[in-house]
Design a protein around this motif. Structure first.
Motif, PDB file in Angstrom:
ATOM      1  N   TYR A  36       0.839  -1.195   0.000  1.00 57.73           N
ATOM      2  CA  TYR A  36       0.000   0.000   0.000  1.00 57.73           C
ATOM      3  C   TYR A  36       0.875   1.246   0.000  1.00 57.73           C
ATOM      4  N   ASP A  37       0.331   2.326  -0.553  1.00 55.93           N
ATOM      5  CA  ASP A  37       1.041   3.602  -0.547  1.00 55.93           C
ATOM      6  C   ASP A  37       1.122   4.156   0.871  1.00 55.93           C
ATOM      7  N   ASP A  38       2.076   5.046   1.092  1.00 56.33           N
ATOM      8  CA  ASP A  38       2.176   5.749   2.369  1.00 56.33           C
ATOM      9  C   ASP A  38       0.854   6.440   2.672  1.00 56.33           C
ATOM     10  N   THR A  39       0.503   6.493   3.929  1.00 51.50           N
ATOM     11  CA  THR A  39      -0.695   7.174   4.446  1.00 51.50           C
ATOM     12  C   THR A  39      -1.982   6.768   3.726  1.00 51.50           C
ATOM     13  N   SER A  40      -2.123   5.490   3.421  1.00 55.35           N
ATOM     14  CA  SER A  40      -3.295   4.980   2.697  1.00 55.35           C
ATOM     15  C   SER A  40      -4.538   4.802   3.571  1.00 55.35           C
ATOM     16  N   PHE A  41      -4.374   4.689   4.886  1.00 58.01           N
ATOM     17  CA  PHE A  41      -5.488   4.338   5.754  1.00 58.01           C
ATOM     18  C   PHE A  41      -5.641   5.328   6.902  1.00 58.01           C
ATOM     19  N   ASP A  42      -6.881   5.567   7.295  1.00 56.05           N
ATOM     20  CA  ASP A  42      -7.158   6.406   8.460  1.00 56.05           C
ATOM     21  C   ASP A  42      -6.923   5.642   9.756  1.00 56.05           C
ATOM     22  N   ALA A  43      -7.030   4.326   9.693  1.00 51.46           N
ATOM     23  CA  ALA A  43      -6.827   3.504  10.883  1.00 51.46           C
ATOM     24  C   ALA A  43      -6.373   2.115  10.474  1.00 51.46           C
ATOM     25  N   VAL A  44      -5.603   1.506  11.366  1.00 49.81           N
ATOM     26  CA  VAL A  44      -5.167   0.122  11.195  1.00 49.81           C
ATOM     27  C   VAL A  44      -5.451  -0.594  12.507  1.00 49.81           C
ATOM     28  N   LEU A  45      -6.096  -1.747  12.419  1.00 52.80           N
ATOM     29  CA  LEU A  45      -6.351  -2.600  13.574  1.00 52.80           C
ATOM     30  C   LEU A  45      -5.566  -3.882  13.391  1.00 52.80           C
ATOM     31  N   LEU A  75       3.202  -0.841   9.297  1.00 49.61           N
ATOM     32  CA  LEU A  75       1.895  -0.420   9.813  1.00 49.61           C
ATOM     33  C   LEU A  75       1.867   1.088  10.044  1.00 49.61           C
ATOM     34  N   THR A  76       2.943   1.626  10.592  1.00 54.54           N
ATOM     35  CA  THR A  76       2.971   3.068  10.841  1.00 54.54           C
ATOM     36  C   THR A  76       3.107   3.859   9.539  1.00 54.54           C
ATOM     37  N   GLU A  81      -1.859  10.980   8.573  1.00 57.20           N
ATOM     38  CA  GLU A  81      -1.720  11.928   9.681  1.00 57.20           C
ATOM     39  C   GLU A  81      -3.031  12.003  10.442  1.00 57.20           C
ATOM     40  N   GLY A  82      -2.950  11.974  11.756  1.00 57.10           N
ATOM     41  CA  GLY A  82      -4.146  11.985  12.592  1.00 57.10           C
ATOM     42  C   GLY A  82      -4.810  10.624  12.706  1.00 57.10           C
ATOM     43  N   GLY A  83      -4.289   9.635  11.970  1.00 55.86           N
ATOM     44  CA  GLY A  83      -4.858   8.293  11.972  1.00 55.86           C
ATOM     45  C   GLY A  83      -4.483   7.500  13.210  1.00 55.86           C
ATOM     46  N   ILE A  84      -5.105   6.357  13.367  1.00 52.53           N
ATOM     47  CA  ILE A  84      -4.971   5.528  14.569  1.00 52.53           C
ATOM     48  C   ILE A  84      -4.376   4.163  14.220  1.00 52.53           C
ATOM     49  N   LEU A  85      -3.448   3.718  15.038  1.00 53.26           N
ATOM     50  CA  LEU A  85      -2.963   2.338  15.017  1.00 53.26           C
ATOM     51  C   LEU A  85      -3.468   1.701  16.296  1.00 53.26           C
ATOM     52  N   PHE A  86      -4.299   0.683  16.162  1.00 51.65           N
ATOM     53  CA  PHE A  86      -4.931   0.000  17.291  1.00 51.65           C
ATOM     54  C   PHE A  86      -4.357  -1.401  17.361  1.00 51.65           C
ATOM     55  N   SER A  87      -3.822  -1.784  18.515  1.00 50.44           N
ATOM     56  CA  SER A  87      -3.167  -3.079  18.661  1.00 50.44           C
ATOM     57  C   SER A  87      -3.733  -3.840  19.855  1.00 50.44           C
ATOM     58  N   TYR A 132      -3.819  -1.437  23.083  1.00 52.09           N
ATOM     59  CA  TYR A 132      -3.078  -0.191  22.896  1.00 52.09           C
ATOM     60  C   TYR A 132      -3.640   0.569  21.716  1.00 52.09           C
ATOM     61  N   ALA A 133      -3.443   1.875  21.727  1.00 54.37           N
ATOM     62  CA  ALA A 133      -3.762   2.697  20.564  1.00 54.37           C
ATOM     63  C   ALA A 133      -2.781   3.856  20.514  1.00 54.37           C
ATOM     64  N   TRP A 134      -2.348   4.169  19.321  1.00 58.65           N
ATOM     65  CA  TRP A 134      -1.479   5.315  19.077  1.00 58.65           C
ATOM     66  C   TRP A 134      -2.112   6.158  17.990  1.00 58.65           C
ATOM     67  N   GLN A 135      -1.882   7.452  18.055  1.00 58.90           N
ATOM     68  CA  GLN A 135      -2.365   8.345  17.010  1.00 58.90           C
ATOM     69  C   GLN A 135      -1.175   9.006  16.352  1.00 58.90           C
ATOM     70  N   ARG A 136      -1.208   9.005  15.024  1.00 63.33           N
ATOM     71  CA  ARG A 136      -0.142   9.651  14.274  1.00 63.33           C
ATOM     72  C   ARG A 136      -0.316  11.150  14.387  1.00 63.33           C
ATOM     73  N   LYS A 137       0.758  11.825  14.756  1.00 59.03           N
ATOM     74  CA  LYS A 137       0.714  13.275  14.912  1.00 59.03           C
ATOM     75  C   LYS A 137       0.556  13.937  13.550  1.00 59.03           C
ATOM     76  N   SER A 138      -0.128  15.071  13.552  1.00 60.65           N
ATOM     77  CA  SER A 138      -0.232  15.881  12.345  1.00 60.65           C
ATOM     78  C   SER A 138       1.024  16.725  12.238  1.00 60.65           C
ATOM     79  N   LYS A 139       1.510  16.870  11.050  1.00 63.20           N
ATOM     80  CA  LYS A 139       2.703  17.687  10.838  1.00 63.20           C
ATOM     81  C   LYS A 139       2.322  19.153  10.911  1.00 63.20           C
ATOM     82  N   GLU A 140       3.177  19.916  11.547  1.00 64.08           N
ATOM     83  CA  GLU A 140       2.964  21.369  11.642  1.00 64.08           C
ATOM     84  C   GLU A 140       3.213  21.995  10.293  1.00 64.08           C
ATOM     85  N   ILE A 141       2.362  22.913   9.907  1.00 66.27           N
ATOM     86  CA  ILE A 141       2.517  23.608   8.627  1.00 66.27           C
ATOM     87  C   ILE A 141       3.287  24.885   8.816  1.00 66.27           C
TER      88      ILE A 141
END
Length: 141
Positions: A36-45, A75-76, A81-87, A132-141
């Motif tokens: 999959y391309d980078d940043t393809s999903f809003d969430a991964v379980l 997975l990461t 950005e702003g998406g969730i990794l749920f484990s 566990y759950a982690w959220q990907r930080k949004s990059k500062e503009i």
């Protein structure tokens, strides 16, 4: 991958039939090298996938950590950005937490695996696993 093909059937995994008939896009991939391309999903379980990858190293803990790190990298990579990794993990909670801690510049833990009870008395964990759950930080503009 071969096990999934036997379980779900090669036809279901290789055709558009599942998408058209069932509204499901079912794919099988190696978690250490996702197609999959980078940043393809809003969430991964992931539920036990990282455990299985880690345990596949057997007594060779160096190989186990290398494979776990590869899977966490992938997975990461695919979470937006702003998406969730749920484990949900039972076998290697400390190792997964350690791998995500290495990425703390880009990820923040939002669920630490501890037991939680709501005000009405319901518990968050009735299985022999850590959540566990982690959220990907949004990059500062």
């Amino acid at each position: 991958v071969e096990c999934a093909k036997r379980f779900f059937g090669h036809r279901l995994l290789s055709s558009s039939e599942s998408r058209e008939q069932h509204g499901v896009d079912l794919r099988v991939a190696d978690a250490r090298n996702l197609p999959y391309d980078d940043t393809s999903f809003d969430a991964v379980l992931e539920k036990g996938t990282l455990d299985a990858i880690y345990l596949s190293g057997g007594k060779d803990k160096e190989m186990a950590m290398q494979h776990l790190s590869m899977a966490v990298d992938e997975l990461t990579r695919v979470v937006s950005e702003g998406g969730i990794l749920f484990s949900v993990t039972a076998a290697c909670a400390d190792q997964i937490e350690s791998e995500l801690d290495l990425r703390k510049d880009d990820w923040v833990m939002i669920r630490d695996g501890s037991f939680f009870t709501t005000e009405s008395g319901y518990s968050s964990n009735n299985v022999d696993a850590m959540i566990y759950a982690w959220q990907r930080k949004s990059k500062e503009i």
